[in-house]
Scaffold this motif. Structure first.
Motif, PDB file in Angstrom:
ATOM      1  N   UNK A 172     -70.082  42.896  80.241  1.00 19.82           N
ATOM      2  CA  UNK A 172     -70.705  41.568  80.288  1.00 19.82           C
ATOM      3  C   UNK A 172     -72.158  41.660  80.755  1.00 19.82           C
ATOM      4  N   UNK A 173     -72.428  42.499  81.736  1.00 23.37           N
ATOM      5  CA  UNK A 173     -73.808  42.686  82.204  1.00 23.37           C
ATOM      6  C   UNK A 173     -74.687  43.268  81.098  1.00 23.37           C
ATOM      7  N   UNK A 174     -74.152  44.241  80.368  1.00 16.78           N
ATOM      8  CA  UNK A 174     -74.913  44.840  79.266  1.00 16.78           C
ATOM      9  C   UNK A 174     -75.197  43.807  78.177  1.00 16.78           C
ATOM     10  N   UNK A 175     -74.193  42.983  77.864  1.00 18.53           N
ATOM     11  CA  UNK A 175     -74.388  41.934  76.861  1.00 18.53           C
ATOM     12  C   UNK A 175     -75.458  40.948  77.320  1.00 18.53           C
ATOM     13  N   UNK A 176     -75.406  40.546  78.585  1.00 17.95           N
ATOM     14  CA  UNK A 176     -76.408  39.621  79.119  1.00 17.95           C
ATOM     15  C   UNK A 176     -77.798  40.242  79.121  1.00 17.95           C
ATOM     16  N   UNK A 177     -77.885  41.530  79.436  1.00 14.42           N
ATOM     17  CA  UNK A 177     -79.183  42.216  79.388  1.00 14.42           C
ATOM     18  C   UNK A 177     -79.743  42.233  77.969  1.00 14.42           C
TER      19      UNK A 177
END
Length: 176
Positions: free
Chosen positions: A124-129
């Motif tokens: 999820x963090x990678x997607x948001x980044x």
């Protein structure tokens, strides 16, 4: 004398490690899971998980199981293979799986065993980044174009249109 102690140490390691450990037969039915595996999937006991069909009851998309097995067939194992699974409550969990085939004495595949790690938060963090990176790239492009528009009406229309697109909203207004 050393063997029973080693067996006890090994069982303790598998039962207390914070990574999920699983074993499934060649039909994809789970016959062993450790407590971490149960917890990651949101179940309250091993008994609830044992016997579940990986492809049809735990994978987010049953066809992912076929892809997983194809990847394993290349070398006999996978390392850090990303899989989407479904928790008991219906929410999605993303696993990083390191697994290999279990074979009998005649080299016939009789199952799969491995270790999984919950990487949902990282994904999820990678997607948001990536979303934020895309927005930043759009804003930089936006800035380049603004300098080339001389007509005030076109400029305002461009600013409002691009702001709607970048922020992914339905409406936007420009106050001067």
């Amino acid at each position: 004398l050393l063997y029973p102690e080693s067996q006890k140490l090994f069982r303790n390691l598998v039962e207390t490690i914070k990574y999920g450990v699983y074993m499934a037969d060649n039909k994809g039915k789970l016959f062993y899971v450790n407590p971490a595996f149960v917890e990651i999937l949101g179940y309250s006991s091993k008994e609830e998980v044992l016997g579940l069909d990986l492809a049809h009851e735990l994978y987010f998309n049953p066809k992912d199981r076929e892809e997983f097995l194809k990847a394993m067939e290349k070398t006999g194992f996978v390392r850090d293979y990303v899989l989407k699974n479904v928790r008991k409550d219906g929410s999605t969990v993303v696993f990083s799986a390191t697994s290999h085939f279990v074979k009998n004495e005649t080299d016939e595949v009789i199952g799969v065993q491995g270790v999984v790690r919950d990487i949902t938060e990282r994904v999820h963090l990678e997607e948001n980044l990536m979303i934020e990176k895309t927005k930043l790239e759009q804003m930089l492009h936006f800035d380049e174009i603004i300098g080339t528009i001389r007509n005030p009406d076109e400029l305002m229309e461009f600013i409002v249109g691009k702001t709607v697109q970048i922020l992914n909203v339905e409406k936007c207004s420009l106050m001067l």
